[in-house]
Design a protein around this motif. Structure first.
Motif, PDB file in Angstrom:
ATOM      1  N   GLU A  11      38.269  26.169  71.952  1.00 48.88           N
ATOM      2  CA  GLU A  11      38.260  27.274  72.909  1.00 48.88           C
ATOM      3  C   GLU A  11      37.476  26.986  74.182  1.00 48.88           C
ATOM      4  O   GLU A  11      37.690  27.638  75.190  1.00 48.88           O
ATOM      5  N   ILE A  12      36.570  26.023  74.124  1.00 48.81           N
ATOM      6  CA  ILE A  12      35.817  25.668  75.330  1.00 48.81           C
ATOM      7  C   ILE A  12      36.561  24.543  76.050  1.00 48.81           C
ATOM      8  O   ILE A  12      37.326  23.807  75.432  1.00 48.81           O
ATOM      9  N   PRO A  13      36.351  24.404  77.362  1.00 49.69           N
ATOM     10  CA  PRO A  13      37.006  23.307  78.070  1.00 49.69           C
ATOM     11  C   PRO A  13      36.493  21.950  77.600  1.00 49.69           C
ATOM     12  O   PRO A  13      35.321  21.815  77.238  1.00 49.69           O
ATOM     13  N   VAL A  14      37.389  20.974  77.608  1.00 51.99           N
ATOM     14  CA  VAL A  14      37.061  19.603  77.222  1.00 51.99           C
ATOM     15  C   VAL A  14      37.373  18.700  78.408  1.00 51.99           C
ATOM     16  O   VAL A  14      38.519  18.626  78.847  1.00 51.99           O
ATOM     17  N   LEU A  15      36.351  18.050  78.941  1.00 49.42           N
ATOM     18  CA  LEU A  15      36.522  17.074  80.012  1.00 49.42           C
ATOM     19  C   LEU A  15      36.551  15.695  79.374  1.00 49.42           C
ATOM     20  O   LEU A  15      35.612  15.312  78.673  1.00 49.42           O
ATOM     21  N   ILE A  16      37.639  14.971  79.603  1.00 45.97           N
ATOM     22  CA  ILE A  16      37.771  13.626  79.048  1.00 45.97           C
ATOM     23  C   ILE A  16      37.770  12.615  80.183  1.00 45.97           C
ATOM     24  O   ILE A  16      38.481  12.779  81.173  1.00 45.97           O
ATOM     25  N   ASP A  17      36.964  11.583  80.015  1.00 45.55           N
ATOM     26  CA  ASP A  17      36.924  10.455  80.934  1.00 45.55           C
ATOM     27  C   ASP A  17      37.607   9.294  80.237  1.00 45.55           C
ATOM     28  O   ASP A  17      37.066   8.722  79.297  1.00 45.55           O
ATOM     29  N   PHE A  18      38.841   8.983  80.665  1.00 48.27           N
ATOM     30  CA  PHE A  18      39.530   7.797  80.181  1.00 48.27           C
ATOM     31  C   PHE A  18      39.084   6.647  81.074  1.00 48.27           C
ATOM     32  O   PHE A  18      39.281   6.688  82.281  1.00 48.27           O
ATOM     33  N   TYR A  19      38.453   5.640  80.498  1.00 48.08           N
ATOM     34  CA  TYR A  19      37.879   4.557  81.282  1.00 48.08           C
ATOM     35  C   TYR A  19      38.143   3.216  80.615  1.00 48.08           C
ATOM     36  O   TYR A  19      38.554   3.151  79.451  1.00 48.08           O
ATOM     37  N   ALA A  20      37.909   2.156  81.370  1.00 48.73           N
ATOM     38  CA  ALA A  20      37.944   0.800  80.823  1.00 48.73           C
ATOM     39  C   ALA A  20      36.753   0.041  81.383  1.00 48.73           C
ATOM     40  O   ALA A  20      36.485   0.098  82.575  1.00 48.73           O
ATOM     41  N   GLN A  21      36.047  -0.625  80.523  1.00 53.22           N
ATOM     42  CA  GLN A  21      34.920  -1.463  80.935  1.00 53.22           C
ATOM     43  C   GLN A  21      35.411  -2.902  80.844  1.00 53.22           C
ATOM     44  O   GLN A  21      35.606  -3.425  79.756  1.00 53.22           O
ATOM     45  N   THR A  30      30.825   5.930  85.840  1.00 49.84           N
ATOM     46  CA  THR A  30      30.891   7.374  85.607  1.00 49.84           C
ATOM     47  C   THR A  30      29.864   7.842  84.585  1.00 49.84           C
ATOM     48  O   THR A  30      29.688   9.042  84.399  1.00 49.84           O
ATOM     49  N   GLY A  31      29.171   6.929  83.934  1.00 53.75           N
ATOM     50  CA  GLY A  31      28.169   7.315  82.938  1.00 53.75           C
ATOM     51  C   GLY A  31      27.100   8.229  83.507  1.00 53.75           C
ATOM     52  O   GLY A  31      26.751   9.244  82.907  1.00 53.75           O
ATOM     53  N   VAL A  32      26.579   7.889  84.664  1.00 51.48           N
ATOM     54  CA  VAL A  32      25.547   8.704  85.311  1.00 51.48           C
ATOM     55  C   VAL A  32      26.119  10.063  85.714  1.00 51.48           C
ATOM     56  O   VAL A  32      25.499  11.100  85.505  1.00 51.48           O
ATOM     57  N   VAL A  33      27.319  10.055  86.264  1.00 54.26           N
ATOM     58  CA  VAL A  33      27.981  11.300  86.677  1.00 54.26           C
ATOM     59  C   VAL A  33      28.168  12.218  85.469  1.00 54.26           C
ATOM     60  O   VAL A  33      27.856  13.413  85.520  1.00 54.26           O
ATOM     61  N   LEU A  34      28.653  11.665  84.368  1.00 55.20           N
ATOM     62  CA  LEU A  34      28.898  12.489  83.183  1.00 55.20           C
ATOM     63  C   LEU A  34      27.615  13.023  82.574  1.00 55.20           C
ATOM     64  O   LEU A  34      27.598  14.137  82.046  1.00 55.20           O
ATOM     65  N   ARG A  35      26.529  12.272  82.657  1.00 59.81           N
ATOM     66  CA  ARG A  35      25.241  12.795  82.167  1.00 59.81           C
ATOM     67  C   ARG A  35      24.850  14.038  82.953  1.00 59.81           C
ATOM     68  O   ARG A  35      24.360  15.020  82.389  1.00 59.81           O
ATOM     69  N   ASP A  36      25.082  14.021  84.269  1.00 62.06           N
ATOM     70  CA  ASP A  36      24.780  15.189  85.093  1.00 62.06           C
ATOM     71  C   ASP A  36      25.688  16.367  84.734  1.00 62.06           C
ATOM     72  O   ASP A  36      25.249  17.516  84.706  1.00 62.06           O
ATOM     73  N   VAL A  37      26.951  16.082  84.454  1.00 61.77           N
ATOM     74  CA  VAL A  37      27.896  17.136  84.069  1.00 61.77           C
ATOM     75  C   VAL A  37      27.463  17.772  82.754  1.00 61.77           C
ATOM     76  O   VAL A  37      27.410  18.997  82.630  1.00 61.77           O
ATOM     77  N   VAL A  38      27.126  16.947  81.778  1.00 59.72           N
ATOM     78  CA  VAL A  38      26.677  17.453  80.475  1.00 59.72           C
ATOM     79  C   VAL A  38      25.412  18.287  80.636  1.00 59.72           C
ATOM     80  O   VAL A  38      25.292  19.371  80.057  1.00 59.72           O
ATOM     81  N   ALA A  39      24.479  17.816  81.441  1.00 65.31           N
ATOM     82  CA  ALA A  39      23.223  18.555  81.652  1.00 65.31           C
ATOM     83  C   ALA A  39      23.491  19.915  82.291  1.00 65.31           C
ATOM     84  O   ALA A  39      22.863  20.907  81.924  1.00 65.31           O
ATOM     85  N   GLY A  42      25.919  22.112  79.520  1.00 70.08           N
ATOM     86  CA  GLY A  42      25.382  22.373  78.190  1.00 70.08           C
ATOM     87  C   GLY A  42      26.483  22.538  77.160  1.00 70.08           C
ATOM     88  O   GLY A  42      27.427  21.759  77.110  1.00 70.08           O
ATOM     89  N   ASP A  43      26.386  23.606  76.361  1.00 71.94           N
ATOM     90  CA  ASP A  43      27.375  23.828  75.305  1.00 71.94           C
ATOM     91  C   ASP A  43      28.566  24.673  75.762  1.00 71.94           C
ATOM     92  O   ASP A  43      29.375  25.105  74.956  1.00 71.94           O
ATOM     93  N   LYS A  44      28.694  24.892  77.062  1.00 73.75           N
ATOM     94  CA  LYS A  44      29.835  25.649  77.603  1.00 73.75           C
ATOM     95  C   LYS A  44      31.100  24.803  77.664  1.00 73.75           C
ATOM     96  O   LYS A  44      32.190  25.334  77.862  1.00 73.75           O
ATOM     97  N   LEU A  94      35.097  22.148  88.611  1.00 73.59           N
ATOM     98  CA  LEU A  94      36.416  22.197  87.974  1.00 73.59           C
ATOM     99  C   LEU A  94      36.331  22.713  86.539  1.00 73.59           C
ATOM    100  O   LEU A  94      37.112  23.572  86.131  1.00 73.59           O
ATOM    101  N   VAL A  95      35.398  22.192  85.765  1.00 73.55           N
ATOM    102  CA  VAL A  95      35.269  22.621  84.374  1.00 73.55           C
ATOM    103  C   VAL A  95      34.872  24.090  84.289  1.00 73.55           C
ATOM    104  O   VAL A  95      35.384  24.843  83.449  1.00 73.55           O
ATOM    105  N   GLN A  96      33.990  24.544  85.177  1.00 72.63           N
ATOM    106  CA  GLN A  96      33.530  25.937  85.139  1.00 72.63           C
ATOM    107  C   GLN A  96      34.666  26.936  85.350  1.00 72.63           C
ATOM    108  O   GLN A  96      34.583  28.074  84.899  1.00 72.63           O
ATOM    109  N   GLN A  97      35.756  26.509  85.988  1.00 69.64           N
ATOM    110  CA  GLN A  97      36.908  27.386  86.170  1.00 69.64           C
ATOM    111  C   GLN A  97      37.529  27.795  84.824  1.00 69.64           C
ATOM    112  O   GLN A  97      38.203  28.810  84.740  1.00 69.64           O
TER     113      GLN A  97
END
Length: 99
Positions: A11-21, A30-39, A42-44, A94-97
């Motif tokens: 029921e909550i939005p799921v942001l997926i980062d499809f990546y290749a290292q 995107t690791g640093v960016v995603l840490r900021d997004v998660v922070a 939170g659990d939203k 985008l996710v908050q929408q």
């Protein structure tokens, strides 16, 4: 191993980062960016990283061609998709929408 459908059918939005290292020394940017997004969210929302090299069948099924490709799902339905680098504020907005 979790099935992809189980990850996105929530029921909550799921942001997926499809990546290749491409190399061990290369830091995935995107690791640093995603840490900021998660922070910020939170659990939203749920944030997941999926390596397209280790999940080729899934990446091909979803026609993931760009690195990275971001996708937002809610209740199993794709709501947004974009290839290329994104900043944390854009992803958070985008996710908050869909919260």
């Amino acid at each position: 191993m979790t099935k992809f459908g189980d990850l996105i059918n929530v029921e909550i939005p799921v942001l997926i980062d499809f990546y290749a290292q491409w190399s061990e020394e290369e830091e995935e940017p995107t690791g640093v960016v995603l840490r900021d997004v998660v922070a910020a969210l939170g659990d939203k929302a749920k944030v997941i990283k999926i390596d397209i090299q280790k999940n080729e069948i899934l990446a091909n099924a979803l026609k993931v061609k760009g690195n990275p490709t971001f996708v937002i799902y809610k209740n199993g339905v794709m709501k947004w998709r974009q290839s290329g680098e994104q900043d944390a504020n854009t992803l958070i907005t985008l996710v908050q929408q869909y919260v």
